[in-house]
Design an enzyme around this catalytic site. Structure first.
Site, PDB file in Angstrom:
ATOM      1  N   ASP A 211       6.375  -7.078  10.220  1.00 15.08           N
ATOM      2  CA  ASP A 211       5.801  -8.427  10.343  1.00 15.08           C
ATOM      3  C   ASP A 211       6.476  -9.151  11.504  1.00 15.08           C
ATOM      4  OD1 ASP A 211       4.821 -10.965  10.015  1.00 15.08           O
ATOM      5  OD2 ASP A 211       6.053 -11.405   8.228  1.00 15.08           O
TER       6      ASP A 211
ATOM      7  N   ASP B  45      -9.037   3.988  11.129  1.00 16.49           N
ATOM      8  CA  ASP B  45      -9.630   4.239   9.824  1.00 16.49           C
ATOM      9  C   ASP B  45     -11.083   3.807   9.906  1.00 16.49           C
ATOM     10  OD1 ASP B  45      -9.735   4.668   6.951  1.00 16.49           O
ATOM     11  OD2 ASP B  45      -7.577   4.309   6.990  1.00 16.49           O
TER      12      ASP B  45
ATOM     13  N   ASN C 199       5.591 -12.272  12.654  1.00 17.27           N
ATOM     14  CA  ASN C 199       5.501 -13.744  12.681  1.00 17.27           C
ATOM     15  C   ASN C 199       5.897 -14.429  11.380  1.00 17.27           C
ATOM     16  OD1 ASN C 199       3.379 -13.041  11.122  1.00 17.27           O
ATOM     17  ND2 ASN C 199       1.785 -14.006  12.384  1.00 17.27           N
TER      18      ASN C 199
ATOM     19  N   HIS D 154      -1.252   6.003   1.611  1.00 24.11           N
ATOM     20  CA  HIS D 154      -1.183   4.688   0.970  1.00 24.11           C
ATOM     21  C   HIS D 154      -1.765   4.687  -0.436  1.00 24.11           C
ATOM     22  CE1 HIS D 154      -5.128   5.217   2.578  1.00 24.11           C
ATOM     23  NE2 HIS D 154      -5.571   4.203   1.860  1.00 24.11           N
TER      24      HIS D 154
ATOM     25  N   ASP E  12       4.841 -14.262   8.292  1.00 20.56           N
ATOM     26  CA  ASP E  12       3.890 -14.658   7.238  1.00 20.56           C
ATOM     27  C   ASP E  12       3.908 -13.696   6.045  1.00 20.56           C
ATOM     28  OD1 ASP E  12       2.572 -12.451   8.215  1.00 20.56           O
ATOM     29  OD2 ASP E  12       0.739 -13.514   8.793  1.00 20.56           O
TER      30      ASP E  12
ATOM     31  N   ASP F 236     -12.869   7.361   5.719  1.00 20.46           N
ATOM     32  CA  ASP F 236     -12.665   7.016   4.315  1.00 20.46           C
ATOM     33  C   ASP F 236     -13.788   7.591   3.438  1.00 20.46           C
ATOM     34  OD1 ASP F 236     -10.973   5.131   2.624  1.00 20.46           O
ATOM     35  OD2 ASP F 236     -12.986   4.403   2.138  1.00 20.46           O
TER      36      ASP F 236
HETATM   37  C1  NOJ Z   1      -9.940   5.621  -0.052  1.00 20.58           C
HETATM   38  C2  NOJ Z   1      -8.844   4.787   0.513  1.00 20.58           C
HETATM   39  O1  NOJ Z   1      -7.803   5.612   0.942  1.00 20.58           O
HETATM   40  C3  NOJ Z   1      -8.437   3.818  -0.561  1.00 20.58           C
HETATM   41  O2  NOJ Z   1      -7.274   3.121  -0.250  1.00 20.58           O
HETATM   42  C4  NOJ Z   1      -9.590   2.897  -0.799  1.00 20.58           C
HETATM   43  O3  NOJ Z   1      -9.298   2.054  -1.885  1.00 20.58           O
HETATM   44  C5  NOJ Z   1     -10.878   3.637  -1.090  1.00 20.58           C
HETATM   45  N1  NOJ Z   1     -11.072   4.787  -0.277  1.00 20.58           N
HETATM   46  C6  NOJ Z   1     -12.055   2.735  -0.893  1.00 20.58           C
HETATM   47  O4  NOJ Z   1     -12.234   2.441   0.472  1.00 20.58           O
END
Ligand code: NOJ
Length: 563
Positions: A23, A100, A25, A337, A27, A208
Site C-alpha cells: 500500500d 486476470d 498511500n 489467492h 488507505d 478466470d
Molecule cells: C475464481 C477466482 O480465482 C476466485 O477468486 C473468484 O472468486 C471466482 N473465480 C469468481 O470470479
C-alpha cells in the site's frame, strides 16, 4: 526437447494479489504504485512474469472478481497511468505482465448488466442468462428458480429481478451475473477489450473459470445434494459443449502469433480435457490450472477436511505429468489467492516451517510445467490465526458461515474449517518487514496482518542466506540455467512410499533426482546408486554420507548426474 520451444516453458510466474501486496498511500489497500515500488524485490527473486489479480473498477463484492469496467483501473489501486508505468518498469527489468481476465461474469454494476436488466426488450437483454420462473411456479417462491443449481458462494445460482419478474444466472455471488457466451456480440465485445489490453503492452491472460463459459443451454436441474435441496449444476456448466470452440475463436481473434502466455483456470477439468485445451495445434490456451492436487484433503465440499496422503499427491501429479508429456503443458502451483497456505496445509508451519516450505517448493519446481509462486509463498507465509467470524472478509467464507450455522451446524466446527481452508488465509497482507503492519501499510489494513510478521518477513528473508526466499531464488535460477528442469522427461519413483516424494527428470544425457521428505522424521531412502552423485540443491548442509541416503526432517535434495 523440440526447437523453438515457447518462452514460458522456462519461465516462473509470480502472482500478485494487489489489494494485499503493498500500500503506497496509507488507505489500507495495496495499489499499483505499491507494486511498482517492489519490482526490484521481484527481480531479485528472479521471476519472469507477474500475474496481477484484477485491478479493474469493481464494487469489490468478490475482491475485484466482479468487474464493472473492463477497460479501466479501480481508483483504489491507482490509474491507467500507473498501470502503464508498471508495464514499462516491469518490462525494463525483464518481467512480463499477465492480466486476470474475468469474463465468465461481470459485476451487476457493469453498464452491460445495468442495460440488460432495464427491460426484457433491451438489446443487451440476451447478453446475460435471463429466465422466467420454473413453469407453474410463482416468481420469488422458494424452488421457483429456473434450475436447482447451488452457487459457489452459497444459496441458489439464480436471483430474481423484480422489475421484469425474471431470474438471472450467477454461478458466484448475486453481484456476479454470468455473461451469455452464446451471443456473438458478447464474445466480440470481450475480444475487443482483450486486444485493447494487448495494445497497452500486456503479455498474456490468466482466464478466470474459463471452463464455465459454455453452459448446457437446456439448463437441466442437477442432482440434489440433499432431498428437496439445491443441486449440483457442475455437469451442466463445466467444460460445456462450446468451450473449445469459444477458446479457439478467442485465440484466433485476439492472440494471433504473439508470444503470449495464456492460462485457463479450470475447476473440475479432467486430464483428458486438459490435453485438448492445451494441445498446441488446437490453438486454445497454453496451459490450465487443474485442481486435483489441492482437493486431496477435502471430502464432499472444501469445508469437509480430510487427512492428506502423500500417495494420493504422487498419483495425481504423476498422472498429469504423464498425460501432458507428449502433448500440452502443465501449470504447477501450491498456492493462489483461493487456497490456504501450503506450508500450513501439506507442510509444518511450526518449528519446521522453513524446511517444509523449501521442501515443498523444491518438489513442485522440479516437475515439468510452468511454476506459479503466490505472493508470500517465497517467504513461507502461513495460514492466519483467525479467532472469530468477524476476522474474515471473504464473501465465500462469510456466506458459508451464515448458511452452515443457520442450517444447525456447530459454529465452532464451522469456524475450525474456515480457519484451515478459508481463502482469507492467502489474502493477509504481504509481510515486508518487522515494522508495524509488516510494512504493508501505514494505515489500517483491510484484512489483519498475520501476527507472525515479526519473524516471517521479506527483509529478514532477504538477509538470511538459508531463507525460503533464497531457496526459491535458486529454484528459479535452476530452471533458467538447467534445460532438463524445463524440458526433461519425468519419471515418478516410489509411488507407494507414504513419506518420500521421489522422481527423476532426464534430457540429453543429464539426469536429476529430486527427493522430498514429507515428514518431520529422518527417513532412509532406498534408491541405490545416487548417494555419491552431485547434490546441486538442498535445504540442509550435505551430510557427507555417501553410503546411502537418509533424509532429515522435511529435507529436499536434488542430485545431478550424467549418463
Ligand atoms: C475464481 C477466482 O480465482 C476466485 O477468486 C473468484 O472468486 C471466482 N473465480 C469468481 O470470479
Amino acid at each position: 526437447m523440440r526447437v523453438n520451444e515457447p518462452w514460458w516453458k522456462t519461465a516462473v510466474v509470480y502472482q500478485i494479489y494487489p489489494r494485499s501486496f503493498a500500500d503506497s498511500n496509507g488507505d489500507g489497500m495495496g495499489d499499483l504504485p505499491g507494486v511498482i515500488g517492489r519490482l526490484d524485490y521481484l527481480q531479485r527473486l528472479g521471476v519472469d512474469v507477474l500475474w496481477l489479480s484484477p485491478v479493474y473498477p469493481s464494487p469489490q463484492d468478490d475482491n475485484g472478481y466482479d468487474i464493472s469496467d473492463y477497460q479501466g483501473i479501480e481508483p483504489v489501486f491507482g490509474s491507467l497511468d500507473d498501470f502503464d508505468i508498471l508495464v514499462r518498469e516491469a518490462h525494463a527489468r525483464g518481467m512480463r505482465i499477465v492480466m486476470d481476465l474475468v469474463v465468465n461474469h461481470t459485476s451487476d454494476e457493469h453498464p452491460w448488466f445495468v442495460e440488460s436488466r432495464s427491460s426484457k426488450d433491451n438489446p443487451k437483454r440476451d447478453w446475460y442468462w435471463w429466465r422466467p420462473p420454473r413453469p407453474g411456479m410463482q416468481a420469488g417462491h422458494p424452488g421457483a428458480e429456473p434450475t436447482n443449481w447451488a452457487s459457489f458462494f452459497s444459496g441458489p445460482t439464480w436471483e430474481l429481478d423484480p422489475a421484469t419478474g425474471e431470474y438471472y444466472l450467477h454461478l458466484f455471488s448475486r453481484k456476479q451475473p454470468d455473461l451469455n457466451w452464446e451471443n456473438p456480440e458478447v464474445r466480440q465485445a470481450i475480444y475487443a477489450m482483450m486486444r485493447w489490453w494487448l495494445g497497452r503492452g500486456v503479455d498474456g491472460f490468466r482466464m478466470d473459470v474459463i471452463n464455465m463459459i459454455s453452459k448446457d443451454t437446456s439448463l437441466p436441474d442437477g442432482v440434489p445434494f440433499a432431498a428437496g435441496g439445491l443441486g449440483n449444476g457442475w455437469p451442466h456448466f463445466v467444460c460445456g459443449p462450446r468451450n473449445h470452440e469459444f477458446l479457439a475463436e478467442m485465440n484466433r481473434e485476439v492472440f494471433g502469433d504473439r508470444p503470449l502466455l495464456t492460462v485457463g483456470e479450470m475447476p473440475g477439468v479432467t486430464l483428458e480435457q486438459a490435453v485438448e485445451f492445451t494441445a498446441p495445434e488446437r490453438r486454445e490456451v497454453d496451459m490450465v490450472f487443474q485442481f486435483e492436487h489441492v482437493n486431496l484433503d477435502q471430502g464432499a465440499s472444501k469445508w469437509d477436511i480430510r487427512p492428506f496422503h502423500l500417495r494420493d499427491l504422487k498419483a495425481t501429479f504423476g498422472r498429469w505429468q504423464a498425460g501432458l508429456a507428449e502433448v500440452g503443458w502443465n501449470s504447477l502451483y501450491w498456492n493462489n489467492h483461493d487456497q490456504p497456505r501450503v506450508v500450513s496445509r501439506y507442510g509444518d508451519d511450526g518449528p519446521c516451517r522453513v524446511k517444509s516450505a523449501t521442501m515443498l517448493g523444491t518438489v513442485l519446481h522440479l516437475h515439468r510445467g510452468t511454476p506459479y509462486v503466490y505472493q508470500g509463498e517465497e517467504l513461507g507465509m502461513t495460514n492466519a490465526p483467525f479467532t472469530g467470524i468477524d476476522d474474515f472478509r471473504d464473501i465465500e467464507s462469510v456466506n458459508h458461515y451464515k448458511e452452515a450455522v443457520t442450517a444447525g451446524q456447530d459454529p465452532a466446527a464451522v469456524l475450525a474449517a474456515l480457519r484451515f481452508m478459508s481463502r482469507d488465509n492467502a489474502r493477509t497482507p504481504m509481510q515486508w518487514d518487522d515494522s508495524p503492519n509488516a510494512g504493508f501499510t501505514t494505515g489500517t489494513p483491510w484484512l489483519a496482518v498475520n501476527p507472525n510478521y515479526k519473524d516471517i518477513n521479506a527483509a529478514a528473508a532477504v538477509a538470511d542466506p538459508d531463507s525460503v526466499f533464497h531457496h526459491y531464488r535458486k529454484l528459479i535460477e535452476l530452471r533458467h540455467t538447467e534445460p532438463v528442469v524445463a524440458h526433461g522427461d519425468f519419471t515418478m519413483l516410489l509411488p507407494n512410499d507414504e513419506h518420500v516424494y521421489a522422481f527423476t527428470r532426464s534430457l540429453a544425457g543429464v539426469e536429476l533426482l529430486t527427493l522430498g521428505n514429507f515428514t518431520g522424521r529422518s527417513i532412509p531412502v532406498d534408491l541405490p546408486g545416487w548417494a555419491g552423485e552431485k547434490l546441486i540443491l538442498g535445504n540442509y548442509p550435505p551430510d557427507g554420507n555417501d553410503g546411502g541416503i537418509v533424509l532429515r526432517p522435511w529435507e529436499a535434495r536434488v542430485y545431478r548426474r550424467t549418463v
